[in-house]
Design an enzyme around this catalytic site. Structure first.
Site, PDB file in Angstrom:
ATOM      1  N   GLN A  16       6.881  -4.795   7.464  1.00  0.00           N
ATOM      2  CA  GLN A  16       6.581  -4.792   6.037  1.00  0.00           C
ATOM      3  C   GLN A  16       7.478  -5.751   5.258  1.00  0.00           C
ATOM      4  O   GLN A  16       7.671  -5.583   4.057  1.00  0.00           O
ATOM      5  CB  GLN A  16       6.725  -3.377   5.457  1.00  0.00           C
ATOM      6  N   CYS A  17       7.996  -6.786   5.916  1.00  0.00           N
ATOM      7  CA  CYS A  17       8.972  -7.654   5.258  1.00  0.00           C
ATOM      8  C   CYS A  17       8.402  -8.320   4.015  1.00  0.00           C
ATOM      9  O   CYS A  17       9.094  -8.465   3.003  1.00  0.00           O
ATOM     10  CB  CYS A  17       9.512  -8.694   6.228  1.00  0.00           C
ATOM     11  N   GLY A  18       7.125  -8.737   4.067  1.00  0.00           N
ATOM     12  CA  GLY A  18       6.534  -9.392   2.911  1.00  0.00           C
ATOM     13  C   GLY A  18       6.387  -8.452   1.742  1.00  0.00           C
ATOM     14  O   GLY A  18       6.668  -8.812   0.591  1.00  0.00           O
TER      15      GLY A  18
END
Length: 236
Positions: A16-18
């Site tokens: 879920q980095c973005g």
């Protein structure tokens, strides 16, 4: 000379980095309460932008930002160099965040892995190496001689921005979802990393998980692209 805005921290779980980067950027664009990360994930899944939190399309990220944060999202193509360099730096000097996809090294800094370590960061400030302070609208840091900050609440005249051929250092103050800490990244380093995102990670391709990847793959969705975010009522 440092122009920056403060970002909160949230250590991500899963790919879920973005969305974590967008959540951090949203704290600079929305009311203090912000928009919960869970809301960003929910809308991204409903719109078909993601299967489990991953974001492989800067264009989809822009649409998600405008819908959930009520902000303006400007998609940059063609890399962070050339005329886009001035746009990015002026945007940061104005106090607005930039979302940048890049390849993440073991220390979270940009590297070149052809997109196999594709990750997202939010930049919220810029450190400029200049010959002199351009006006009295800047104050010297009490602990670091030679470092100047804009005086809060006073409109200041930005210095001449170092170009690709002009003298002077340029660093982006950046944060991403695997660390509590800010990092200073050389502009050319993040520019190079952003421009070589061309391949989907082989390890992800064989891990049995489902990912939403746009037509044209990682190269079409991420390579040479970035997202400028600003409040809806602000001017370019």
């Amino acid at each position: 000379m440092l122009f920056c805005a403060d970002l909160p921290s949230l250590i991500q779980e899963g790919p879920q980095c973005g969305l974590v980067a967008l959540w951090m950027a949203g704290t600079l664009l929305s009311p203090p309460s912000g928009v919960p990360l869970e809301r960003l994930v929910q809308v991204a899944m409903e719109r078909g932008y993601t299967a489990q939190g991953e974001m492989f399309s800067v264009a989809d990220m822009g649409r998600l930002a405008e819908e959930t944060l009520g902000c303006q999202a400007e998609l940059l193509r063609g890399g962070l160099g050339g005329p886009n360099r001035g746009l990015v730096l002026q945007h940061l000097v104005a106090g607005h965040p930039v979302l940048i996809p890049y390849d993440e090294d073991f220390n979270h800094e940009p590297c070149r892995r052809r997109g196999h370590k594709a990750h997202w960061a939010v930049s919220s400030g810029v450190l400029l190496g200049v010959q002199h302070v351009p006006s009295l609208d800047y104050t010297e840091d009490p602990e670091l001689p030679g470092l100047f900050h804009p005086v809060p609440g006073r409109p200041c005249r930005p210095p001449s921005l170092p170009g690709e051929e002009a003298p002077g250092a340029t660093y982006l103050l950046s944060k991403q979802g695997k660390s509590w800490h800010y990092q200073l990244w050389d502009y050319d380093q993040i520019q190079d990393s952003n421009l070589q995102l061309t391949e989907f990670s082989p390890s992800r391709a064989t891990d049995g998980q489902v990912y939403v990847v746009p037509t044209g793959g990682v190269q079409a969705g991420l390579c040479g692209q970035a997202l400028l975010l600003r409040p809806r009522d602000s001017c370019h």
